[in-house]
Design an enzyme around this catalytic site. Structure first.
Site, PDB file in Angstrom:
ATOM      1  N   SER A 189       4.612   2.481   8.011  1.00 51.15           N
ATOM      2  CA  SER A 189       4.315   1.360   7.124  1.00 51.15           C
ATOM      3  C   SER A 189       5.537   0.982   6.292  1.00 51.15           C
ATOM      4  CB  SER A 189       3.162   1.705   6.188  1.00 51.15           C
ATOM      5  OG  SER A 189       1.951   1.830   6.891  1.00 51.15           O
ATOM      6  N   HIS A 224       0.813  -1.221   0.000  1.00 52.94           N
ATOM      7  CA  HIS A 224       0.000   0.000   0.000  1.00 52.94           C
ATOM      8  C   HIS A 224       0.848   1.273   0.000  1.00 52.94           C
ATOM      9  CE1 HIS A 224       0.401  -0.238   4.530  1.00 52.94           C
ATOM     10  NE2 HIS A 224       0.459   1.083   4.385  1.00 52.94           N
ATOM     11  N   ASP A 230       0.217  -7.719   1.556  1.00 53.31           N
ATOM     12  CA  ASP A 230       0.558  -6.299   1.666  1.00 53.31           C
ATOM     13  C   ASP A 230       2.074  -6.087   1.696  1.00 53.31           C
ATOM     14  OD1 ASP A 230       0.093  -3.560   1.754  1.00 53.31           O
ATOM     15  OD2 ASP A 230       0.052  -3.500   3.951  1.00 53.31           O
TER      16      ASP A 230
END
Length: 495
Positions: A235, A131, A161
């Site tokens: 992230s 992402h 992911d």
């Protein structure tokens, strides 16, 4: 009497010295154990002693990078409500085939964002979250020493992911990768990343849980849960143990406010290693499937209780309840049925669906596993040959434009006017390949592929890649001939 007092004083001094020596030995022993643990995986400090994480931070920091992405401005066709459709035709006499909706072209703004990444090899391979780089037109990697590199995407895997990107560099400060399965609940960890555009930041916490799954989404979920602070921008960053070794890739936070509120989640290296290996080798992840749908048994029984239904006696309170078995899947071929409760795989006990997912992610289609399960409280075993999403054991390769056997270009302004089009991708120079096999001629203009709008070769490439790794590796193309006649083709991407 005086002699007795002297003896008592001497005795008390000896006892005091003994206690002091004992305390010294205990402290010294604890410090020795702590120092010895610094170079090993899965070890913890002695009980009651603080953990010095400066070594871990110093060792891991150079391998954690900032990942900056840019999405260029694009023209998109969107459907909008026509506010005057009911005004001019309030009773619907004339009918509206579009249901009062109109198609309009809008210009999306240029977007910029940032996340984190971890250098996993000295030749420039970097792991981050899918992402973080999804839809990116430009990717820039910034090291802790402020060196900047342009990066390219090697492969992505939305299911876990994870994404693998690469920069052209040598002797990069790669991190040491540890076995996340050796992590223990309560073990100290560091989360390293670039949260809130602050720059490289280190936070500490403990492993709160393992094999944690979140509700919703058809994804592989077996997270390491930690209370080390994770915020937006973390992230793709590193979760490291007290030895400074990578044990997970920070992926998400659980919060009702959108900011850190106690728990973060990281993808374990036991999953990451397989994904990275497959993306390097095949361009896509070789996912081995049993072909079942289900949930944790305790979650299933809790649901029955909430609905006021009777809970059957499954013969166990732990395991994975099989809610559905795919007809052409590996589980069906091995005899699994709805209502079975899987309790182990290859002798490894299972209590959660997340544990099964984490185990299977390291397998490939064609691998064999032994499933232990209960049916009507009776223990059974089944030998299962795992399959891919297409129902066979072949290697799934991510198809590229070469498989189509043609060149393409966007339609020009004259073609748009002549055929009354807003967009399209024209087929040029058809040679041997899937396009020719499907019967698509030179000059045909592709408008959609698998219901996705096709304006550029990048759009087509994404459609090809998605279709080639799906259960149905076919590209369903709609478009028009140069004469304006509409055409429809099914392009087989794999034999």
């Amino acid at each position: 009497m005086k002699n007795v007092k002297n003896y008592l004083v001497y005795a008390m001094c000896i006892i005091a010295i003994a206690f002091s020596a004992s305390s010294f030995v205990k402290v010294y022993a604890n410090q020795t154990n702590l120092a010895g643990a610094s170079g090993s995986t899965g070890t913890t400090a002695a009980p009651g002693q603080p953990v010095d994480l400066t070594y871990a931070a110093e060792k891991a920091l150079p391998a954690v990078v900032t990942v900056r992405v840019v999405q260029n401005s694009k023209t998109q066709t969107v459907e909008v409500e026509d506010p005057f459709s009911d005004f001019f035709d309030p009773f619907g006499f004339f009918g509206n085939p579009n249901g009062g909706r109109q198609k309009r072209q809008v210009q999306t703004p240029k977007r910029q964002g940032s996340g984190s990444g971890v250098i996993v090899s000295a030749d420039g391979y970097i792991v981050t979250n899918n992402h973080v780089v999804e839809g990116a037109d430009e990717i820039t990697v910034i090291l802790t020493d402020n060196r900047e590199f342009s990066a390219k995407i090697i492969g992505t895997d939305p299911t876990t992911d994870l994404a693998l990107i690469k920069v052209n560099g040598k002797d990069m400060p790669a991190i040491t990768i540890a076995d996340s399965q050796k992590l223990k609940i309560g073990e100290w960890v560091l989360a390293i990343g670039n949260p809130l555009t602050l720059g490289t930041t280190v936070t500490a916490g403990i492993v709160s849980a393992k094999a944690r799954s979140m509700q919703g989404g058809n994804t592989v979920q077996s997270f390491i849960q930690t209370d080390a602070a994770i915020n937006r921008g973390n992230s793709g960053g590193a979760l490291v143990n007290a030895s400074g070794e990578l044990v997970g890739i920070n992926s998400m936070l659980y919060s009702e406010t959108g900011s850190y509120s106690g728990y973060g989640f990281a993808i374990p290296t036991s999953i990451m290693n397989k994904v990275v290996s497959d993306l390097k080798t095949y361009g896509t992840v070789q996912r081995a499937l049993i072909g079942i749908q289900g949930s944790d048994l305790n979650n299933y029984t809790d649901g029955l209780k909430q609905e006021g239904k009777d809970v059957p006696d499954f013969g166990t309170v732990n395991g994975i309840y099989v809610a559905k078995v795919d007809e052409d899947g590996a589980g069906a071929a091995a005899g699994l049925k709805e209502g079975d409760v899987i309790t182990a795989i290859d002798g490894k006990s299972l209590t959660k669906m997340a544990e099964l997912q984490e185990y299977l992610v390291n397998k490939r289609p064609g691998d064999k596993v032994t499933i232990t399960y209960l049916r009507n409280k009776s223990k059974k075993t089944a030998n299962v040959t795992l399959k891919n999403a297409q129902g066979n054991t072949s290697v799934v390769k991510s198809a590229d434009m070469d498989v189509l056997g043609a060149t393409f270009r966007p339609v020009n302004e004259d073609e748009k006017k002549q055929l009354e089009l807003n967009y399209g991708l024209k087929v040029m120079k058809v040679s041997k390949g899937a396009i020719k096999d499907a019967g698509i001629p030179d000059g045909f203009i592709i408008l959609t592929a698998n219901e996705k709008t096709i304006k550029t070769t990048d759009d087509l490439q994404e459609a090809v890649k998605a279709a080639s790794t799906s259960k149905d590796p076919v590209l369903y193309i709609k478009g028009v001939y140069p004469t304006g006649k509409k055409g429809y083709f099914a392009v087989q991407l794999q034999e």
